[in-house]
Motif scaffolding. Structure first.
Motif, PDB file in Angstrom:
ATOM      1  N   LYS A 105      22.505 -42.123  31.847  1.00 12.57           N
ATOM      2  CA  LYS A 105      21.235 -42.269  31.115  1.00 12.57           C
ATOM      3  C   LYS A 105      21.372 -41.962  29.627  1.00 12.57           C
ATOM      4  O   LYS A 105      20.765 -42.631  28.798  1.00 12.57           O
ATOM      5  CB  LYS A 105      20.120 -41.432  31.743  1.00 12.57           C
ATOM      6  CG  LYS A 105      20.396 -39.947  31.786  1.00 12.57           C
ATOM      7  CD  LYS A 105      19.364 -39.226  32.620  1.00 12.57           C
ATOM      8  CE  LYS A 105      19.723 -37.757  32.781  1.00 12.57           C
ATOM      9  NZ  LYS A 105      21.021 -37.519  33.480  1.00 12.57           N
TER      10      LYS A 105
ATOM     11  N   SER B 229      15.689 -32.822  22.695  1.00 12.53           N
ATOM     12  CA  SER B 229      15.175 -31.680  23.468  1.00 12.53           C
ATOM     13  C   SER B 229      15.723 -30.355  22.957  1.00 12.53           C
ATOM     14  O   SER B 229      16.717 -30.323  22.217  1.00 12.53           O
ATOM     15  CB  SER B 229      15.595 -31.823  24.939  1.00 12.53           C
ATOM     16  OG  SER B 229      14.954 -32.898  25.540  1.00 12.53           O
TER      17      SER B 229
ATOM     18  N   GLU C 127       6.786 -30.217  28.159  1.00 15.10           N
ATOM     19  CA  GLU C 127       7.265 -29.827  29.493  1.00 15.10           C
ATOM     20  C   GLU C 127       8.562 -29.095  29.315  1.00 15.10           C
ATOM     21  O   GLU C 127       9.242 -29.295  28.313  1.00 15.10           O
ATOM     22  CB  GLU C 127       7.448 -31.053  30.400  1.00 15.10           C
ATOM     23  CG  GLU C 127       8.491 -32.081  29.915  1.00 15.10           C
ATOM     24  CD  GLU C 127       9.934 -31.627  30.042  1.00 15.10           C
ATOM     25  OE1 GLU C 127      10.274 -30.958  31.023  1.00 15.10           O
ATOM     26  OE2 GLU C 127      10.730 -31.930  29.134  1.00 15.10           O
TER      27      GLU C 127
ATOM     28  N   VAL D 139      17.427 -26.517  34.677  1.00 17.05           N
ATOM     29  CA  VAL D 139      18.316 -27.492  35.316  1.00 17.05           C
ATOM     30  C   VAL D 139      19.733 -26.934  35.278  1.00 17.05           C
ATOM     31  O   VAL D 139      20.227 -26.585  34.198  1.00 17.05           O
ATOM     32  CB  VAL D 139      18.295 -28.865  34.565  1.00 17.05           C
ATOM     33  CG1 VAL D 139      19.023 -29.930  35.377  1.00 17.05           C
ATOM     34  CG2 VAL D 139      16.877 -29.332  34.244  1.00 17.05           C
ATOM     35  N   PHE D 140      20.370 -26.845  36.432  1.00 17.80           N
ATOM     36  CA  PHE D 140      21.752 -26.332  36.524  1.00 17.80           C
ATOM     37  C   PHE D 140      21.916 -25.010  35.762  1.00 17.80           C
ATOM     38  O   PHE D 140      22.879 -24.810  35.025  1.00 17.80           O
ATOM     39  CB  PHE D 140      22.779 -27.352  36.011  1.00 17.80           C
ATOM     40  CG  PHE D 140      22.622 -28.715  36.625  1.00 17.80           C
ATOM     41  CD1 PHE D 140      22.609 -28.866  38.015  1.00 17.80           C
ATOM     42  CD2 PHE D 140      22.474 -29.843  35.848  1.00 17.80           C
ATOM     43  CE1 PHE D 140      22.453 -30.112  38.598  1.00 17.80           C
ATOM     44  CE2 PHE D 140      22.312 -31.095  36.417  1.00 17.80           C
ATOM     45  CZ  PHE D 140      22.300 -31.223  37.803  1.00 17.80           C
TER      46      PHE D 140
ATOM     47  N   THR E  26      10.971 -30.308  26.099  1.00 15.16           N
ATOM     48  CA  THR E  26      10.594 -31.317  25.110  1.00 15.16           C
ATOM     49  C   THR E  26       9.640 -30.683  24.105  1.00 15.16           C
ATOM     50  O   THR E  26       8.582 -30.188  24.504  1.00 15.16           O
ATOM     51  CB  THR E  26       9.860 -32.489  25.807  1.00 15.16           C
ATOM     52  OG1 THR E  26      10.704 -33.012  26.836  1.00 15.16           O
ATOM     53  CG2 THR E  26       9.497 -33.589  24.828  1.00 15.16           C
TER      54      THR E  26
ATOM     55  N   VAL F  76      14.535 -38.156  27.652  1.00 12.47           N
ATOM     56  CA  VAL F  76      15.562 -38.223  28.697  1.00 12.47           C
ATOM     57  C   VAL F  76      15.513 -36.877  29.420  1.00 12.47           C
ATOM     58  O   VAL F  76      16.072 -35.892  28.945  1.00 12.47           O
ATOM     59  CB  VAL F  76      16.960 -38.502  28.088  1.00 12.47           C
ATOM     60  CG1 VAL F  76      18.000 -38.650  29.195  1.00 12.47           C
ATOM     61  CG2 VAL F  76      16.925 -39.764  27.239  1.00 12.47           C
TER      62      VAL F  76
HETATM   63  P1  5GP Z   1      22.927 -32.034  30.333  1.00 12.09           P
HETATM   64  O1  5GP Z   1      23.173 -30.552  30.316  1.00 12.09           O
HETATM   65  O2  5GP Z   1      23.907 -32.766  31.221  1.00 12.09           O
HETATM   66  O3  5GP Z   1      22.833 -32.614  28.948  1.00 12.09           O
HETATM   67  O4  5GP Z   1      21.498 -32.268  30.975  1.00 12.09           O
HETATM   68  C1  5GP Z   1      21.210 -31.781  32.248  1.00 12.09           C
HETATM   69  C2  5GP Z   1      19.873 -32.292  32.723  1.00 12.09           C
HETATM   70  O5  5GP Z   1      18.828 -31.787  31.900  1.00 12.09           O
HETATM   71  C3  5GP Z   1      19.733 -33.806  32.681  1.00 12.09           C
HETATM   72  O6  5GP Z   1      19.162 -34.219  33.924  1.00 12.09           O
HETATM   73  C4  5GP Z   1      18.766 -34.051  31.565  1.00 12.09           C
HETATM   74  O7  5GP Z   1      18.001 -35.213  31.746  1.00 12.09           O
HETATM   75  C5  5GP Z   1      17.902 -32.831  31.669  1.00 12.09           C
HETATM   76  N1  5GP Z   1      17.164 -32.590  30.433  1.00 12.09           N
HETATM   77  C6  5GP Z   1      17.584 -32.731  29.150  1.00 12.09           C
HETATM   78  N2  5GP Z   1      16.611 -32.439  28.284  1.00 12.09           N
HETATM   79  C7  5GP Z   1      15.524 -32.116  29.036  1.00 12.09           C
HETATM   80  C8  5GP Z   1      14.189 -31.727  28.708  1.00 12.09           C
HETATM   81  O8  5GP Z   1      13.774 -31.615  27.560  1.00 12.09           O
HETATM   82  N3  5GP Z   1      13.363 -31.455  29.769  1.00 12.09           N
HETATM   83  C9  5GP Z   1      13.775 -31.557  31.067  1.00 12.09           C
HETATM   84  N4  5GP Z   1      12.876 -31.290  32.027  1.00 12.09           N
HETATM   85  N5  5GP Z   1      15.018 -31.927  31.402  1.00 12.09           N
HETATM   86  C10 5GP Z   1      15.884 -32.205  30.395  1.00 12.09           C
END
Ligand code: 5GP
Ligand code: ADP
Length: 207
Positions: A17, A36, A71, A75-76, A82, A100
């Protein structure tokens, strides 16, 4: 000026994505990706203010408490959010904004009643997703099992999105995303000044 539209793109980690949206915003004028905020440390090659706004846990908590996020979600093991003001400023300036974000974040935006067009990107298969994750940074590989388990849960939420696309052939998928943006812009074109002027020019003289 027309207020910008809000697009949400979600997909299991490793689907592509980020790469897709980077290409999409290069191709489509007046479409920008929202940057973000996250409490996770930058990966090699990532830049502050470009890939994310990197903040520490306490700054993130302060912003969340002050209602600074449209929001946010964990995550992980890290927090992502945002920026409400950032997004609003861009939309006020007539730019369409792509978030995203993960499926929890998308759900929160829906629950707030914010008008958004949501798109879920599917990998071509479970095994293709596993391969893409393995090819990525070493830090992701250590979390491979967690990301694959999360993918099973996330794909189950795909039906709640307005559009579903499959990232099999990259260019074809970008073209499909572009079509969605153009179609959504046309739906709302009645609110556009230029369209309003054309329609007004068709008014009968005694109208
Ligand atoms: P990564 O650490 O791989 O960049 O992102 C991990 C996850 O966090 C991805 O699923 C991504 O879409 C999600 N993510 C990134 N920015 C935001 C955000 O601002 N809000 C939310 N809810 N998820 C986010
Ligand atoms: P996400 O943001 O969904 O976690 P990324 O954009 O980081 O995913 O992409 C994950 C990996 O998959 C990257 O190595 C990227 O180059 C690769 N990738 C993206 N799209 C495709 C595709 N259509 N076919 C093969 N590999 C792809």
């Amino acid at each position: 000026m027309r207020r910008g539209l809000l697009f949400i793109v979600s997909a299991p980690s490793g689907t592509g994505k980020t790469t897709l949206v980077e290409r999409l915003v290069q191709l489509v004028p007046d479409l920008v990706r929202s940057c973000s905020y996250t409490s996770r440390p930058p990966r090699p090659g990532e830049a502050d203010g470009v890939d994310y706004n990197f903040v520490d846990e306490s700054r993130f908590a302060e912003m969340a408490a002050a209602g600074g996020f449209l929001e946010w979600a964990e995550v992980f093991g890290h927090r992502y959010g945002t920026g409400a003001d950032d997004t609003e400023r861009l939309r006020q300036a007539g730019r369409d904004v792509v978030l995203v974000i993960d499926v929890q974040g998308a759900q929160k935006v829906r629950e707030r009643g914010v008008d958004a067009v949501s798109i879920f990107v599917l990998p071509p298969s479970y095994s293709a997703l596993e391969q893409r994750l393995r090819r990525r940074a070493a830090a992701d590989r250590t979390q491979l099992q967690g990301r694959l388990e999360a993918a099973r849960r996330e794909v189950a939420a795909a039906g709640r999105y307005d559009y579903l696309v499959v990232n099999d052939d990259f260019e074809r998928c970008v073209a499909q995303l572009r079509s969605i943006v153009i179609a959504e812009r046309s739906r709302t074109a009645a609110a556009d000044d230029a369209v309003g002027r054309i329609v007004a020019g068709f008014a009968a003289p005694d109208d």
